[in-house]
Scaffold this active site. Structure first.
Site, PDB file in Angstrom:
ATOM      1  N   GLU A 147       4.517  -7.790   2.702  1.00 40.42           N
ATOM      2  CA  GLU A 147       4.839  -8.705   3.802  1.00 40.42           C
ATOM      3  C   GLU A 147       4.400  -8.126   5.136  1.00 40.42           C
ATOM      4  O   GLU A 147       3.797  -8.823   5.965  1.00 40.42           O
ATOM      5  CB  GLU A 147       6.348  -8.987   3.838  1.00 40.42           C
ATOM      6  CG  GLU A 147       6.875  -9.651   2.582  1.00 40.42           C
ATOM      7  CD  GLU A 147       7.350  -8.671   1.504  1.00 40.42           C
ATOM      8  OE1 GLU A 147       8.234  -9.048   0.728  1.00 40.42           O
ATOM      9  OE2 GLU A 147       6.839  -7.522   1.442  1.00 40.42           O
ATOM     10  N   CYS A 195       4.940  -2.382   2.815  1.00 41.06           N
ATOM     11  CA  CYS A 195       5.144  -3.520   1.917  1.00 41.06           C
ATOM     12  C   CYS A 195       4.094  -4.606   2.158  1.00 41.06           C
ATOM     13  O   CYS A 195       3.472  -4.676   3.215  1.00 41.06           O
ATOM     14  CB  CYS A 195       6.527  -4.111   2.127  1.00 41.06           C
ATOM     15  SG  CYS A 195       7.875  -2.975   1.788  1.00 41.06           S
ATOM     16  N   VAL A 235       0.868  -1.176   0.000  1.00 42.13           N
ATOM     17  CA  VAL A 235       0.000   0.000   0.000  1.00 42.13           C
ATOM     18  C   VAL A 235       0.902   1.222   0.000  1.00 42.13           C
ATOM     19  O   VAL A 235       1.639   1.465   0.956  1.00 42.13           O
ATOM     20  CB  VAL A 235      -0.933   0.020   1.233  1.00 42.13           C
ATOM     21  CG1 VAL A 235      -1.793   1.284   1.237  1.00 42.13           C
ATOM     22  CG2 VAL A 235      -1.803  -1.235   1.273  1.00 42.13           C
ATOM     23  N   GLU A 236       0.862   1.978  -1.107  1.00 41.79           N
ATOM     24  CA  GLU A 236       1.710   3.158  -1.236  1.00 41.79           C
ATOM     25  C   GLU A 236       1.009   4.395  -0.695  1.00 41.79           C
ATOM     26  O   GLU A 236      -0.186   4.381  -0.381  1.00 41.79           O
ATOM     27  CB  GLU A 236       2.081   3.365  -2.707  1.00 41.79           C
ATOM     28  CG  GLU A 236       2.945   2.259  -3.247  1.00 41.79           C
ATOM     29  CD  GLU A 236       3.349   2.455  -4.698  1.00 41.79           C
ATOM     30  OE1 GLU A 236       4.224   1.706  -5.143  1.00 41.79           O
ATOM     31  OE2 GLU A 236       2.803   3.345  -5.394  1.00 41.79           O
ATOM     32  N   ASN A 237       1.782   5.470  -0.604  1.00 44.32           N
ATOM     33  CA  ASN A 237       1.292   6.728  -0.075  1.00 44.32           C
ATOM     34  C   ASN A 237       1.995   7.853  -0.821  1.00 44.32           C
ATOM     35  O   ASN A 237       3.159   7.704  -1.205  1.00 44.32           O
ATOM     36  CB  ASN A 237       1.614   6.779   1.427  1.00 44.32           C
ATOM     37  CG  ASN A 237       0.964   7.920   2.124  1.00 44.32           C
ATOM     38  OD1 ASN A 237       1.392   9.059   1.994  1.00 44.32           O
ATOM     39  ND2 ASN A 237      -0.067   7.620   2.880  1.00 44.32           N
ATOM     40  N   ALA A 238       1.304   8.969  -1.009  1.00 43.41           N
ATOM     41  CA  ALA A 238       1.920  10.110  -1.692  1.00 43.41           C
ATOM     42  C   ALA A 238       3.180  10.577  -0.969  1.00 43.41           C
ATOM     43  O   ALA A 238       4.124  11.063  -1.589  1.00 43.41           O
ATOM     44  CB  ALA A 238       0.924  11.269  -1.813  1.00 43.41           C
ATOM     45  N   SER A 239       3.207  10.408   0.338  1.00 40.85           N
ATOM     46  CA  SER A 239       4.421  10.618   1.118  1.00 40.85           C
ATOM     47  C   SER A 239       5.116   9.269   1.145  1.00 40.85           C
ATOM     48  O   SER A 239       4.801   8.412   1.957  1.00 40.85           O
ATOM     49  CB  SER A 239       4.064  11.066   2.535  1.00 40.85           C
ATOM     50  OG  SER A 239       5.199  11.026   3.349  1.00 40.85           O
TER      51      SER A 239
END
Length: 154
Positions: free
Chosen positions: A70, A68, A58-62
């Site tokens: 895992e 990750c 799950v990514e974030n703009a920051s």
């Protein structure tokens, strides 16, 4: 280095469980939120009681706020257990990325995070994009001379 996954034997994991673990790790990539890197990673953890737990990155703009696959999977498991003694009862952890040529490995922080909860003998299976190739290593092979909970003075 890579083997066809039909030739892999994971101690304590039946061929049927291995097949399901592979499928769930590949499917978990669909849960990925990766609009910045477009680098999808899926993870599936098989527990001692036969439960499969999956997660994705799950990514974030920051960028530093990203997590990750895992760690997402492990956090889901740890926070969903009513019995804390089961936190360290794992049979195998599997991850997959989209690359058809290579099998991705856990990053350094994930290796250390896995170390917090898993025995050094934990098999970690890494699949390529379609799951036809895989690489299996133990946590100890991925994180030699590690520092973990047992190293702390109580």
């Amino acid at each position: 280095m890579y083997r066809e996954n039909k030739n892999v034997v994971v101690p304590g994991v039946t061929p049927e469980q291995f097949k399901e673990l592979r499928e769930k790790a590949l499917e978990a990539r669909n849960l990925s939120y990766s609009p910045y890197s477009n680098f999808r990673v899926g993870c599936c953890l098989l527990t001692e009681d036969g439960t499969f737990v999956n997660g994705a990155n799950v990514e974030n703009a920051s960028y530093g706020g990203a997590i990750c696959a895992e760690r997402t999977t492990i956090v889901k498991l740890i926070t969903s257990l009513n019995n804390p003694s089961k936190r360290r009862q794992w049979r195998c952890l599997a991850i997959s990325g989209d690359s058809m040529d290579t099998c991705i490995t856990p990053c350094g922080i994930c290796r250390q995070f896995i170390r917090e909860f898993a025995p050094l003998s934990l098999p970690i299976v890494m699949f390529n994009g379609d799951g036809t190739k895989c690489l299996m290593k133990t946590l100890e092979e991925l994180l030699p001379l590690s520092f973990g909970p047992d190293d702390l003075i109580h």
